[in-house]
Design an enzyme around this catalytic site. Sequence first.
Site, PDB file in Angstrom:
ATOM      1  CB  SER A 161      -1.017  -0.161   1.068  1.00 55.66           C
ATOM      2  OG  SER A 161      -2.044   0.628   0.953  1.00 55.66           O
ATOM      3  CG  HIS A 221      -5.825  -2.626   0.803  1.00 51.20           C
ATOM      4  ND1 HIS A 221      -4.908  -2.385  -0.438  1.00 51.20           N
ATOM      5  CD2 HIS A 221      -5.096  -1.918   1.874  1.00 51.20           C
ATOM      6  CE1 HIS A 221      -3.999  -1.234  -0.467  1.00 51.20           C
ATOM      7  NE2 HIS A 221      -4.067  -1.009   1.095  1.00 51.20           N
TER       8      HIS A 221
END
Length: 281
Positions: A105, A260
């Site tokens: 991320s 995610h």
Amino acid sequence: MRGLPAARVRSAYELHRSSKHDAATCLNKNAPILFLHGFLGSKRENRQMSRNLAKELSRDVYALDLRNHGDSGHHPKHDYMEMALDVESFIGQHGLERPTLIGHSMGAKAALTLALHSPKLVSNVVAVDNCPINLPVAPDFLKYLESMAKAEREKVRMHAEADEILRQFDLDPPVRLWLLSNFVKQNGSPYLRLRVPLGTLKKAMGPLGDFPYSVGNVPAFPGPTLFLRALQSNFIPQSSFSLISQFFPQSEIVDMDCGHWIVQDKPQEFKEEVVRFLQKH
């Protein structure tokens, strides 16, 4: 070691040693791996995976805390170039040669930024569910900061008390657990404190949606690059594929059927893909 320039933040880290290291230095400085966490994360969340990769690949793995996170120092500037330059400084301070960068991320964008900024410094990159595009940060992330600020204002003494406050923001248990890792005991005080500067990170919401380079203003990174794409998130949309190939022409994109947090949701698949990629290159 040399001193750091004023703008650089010294990165806290954990070193997970390979089974093969130099007996004199207890370190294998050739081809180490640097593991960079995501927003509001820390080196701790990558501890087990770092150990697994060190063992599987016989390479030392440094799990870092990026600026304003974990045990690293705080600084009012928080964007991808600043984080990338901190990592560049870490590589120089520790005398590391041609490391692999793995980033999740926020850490992925920092790793990609450093690869483009200093391509001769980096051998290859694994970008976990993020890519070199401008994509506004989801409103959920601002809610995370607000929930943490409320828990700190109410002077909680235990993580269970903080968790009750986070519940009020309709956050899922895994998200609450992740946020709670930022609350720590304060010396001389009965209350938990936050180890992240919420004001700085709130101001960083805009920069964290950006990417510091555009095609044409920087040479492409020539090294191999693996993008692990979570199918249940939108951090690597299909519309980004052309841009990825222009910035990183030696790249491949592998889809993962999860959300995610790939490292935590699909640890075995993540390890297999990373090992396959790094052994290939």
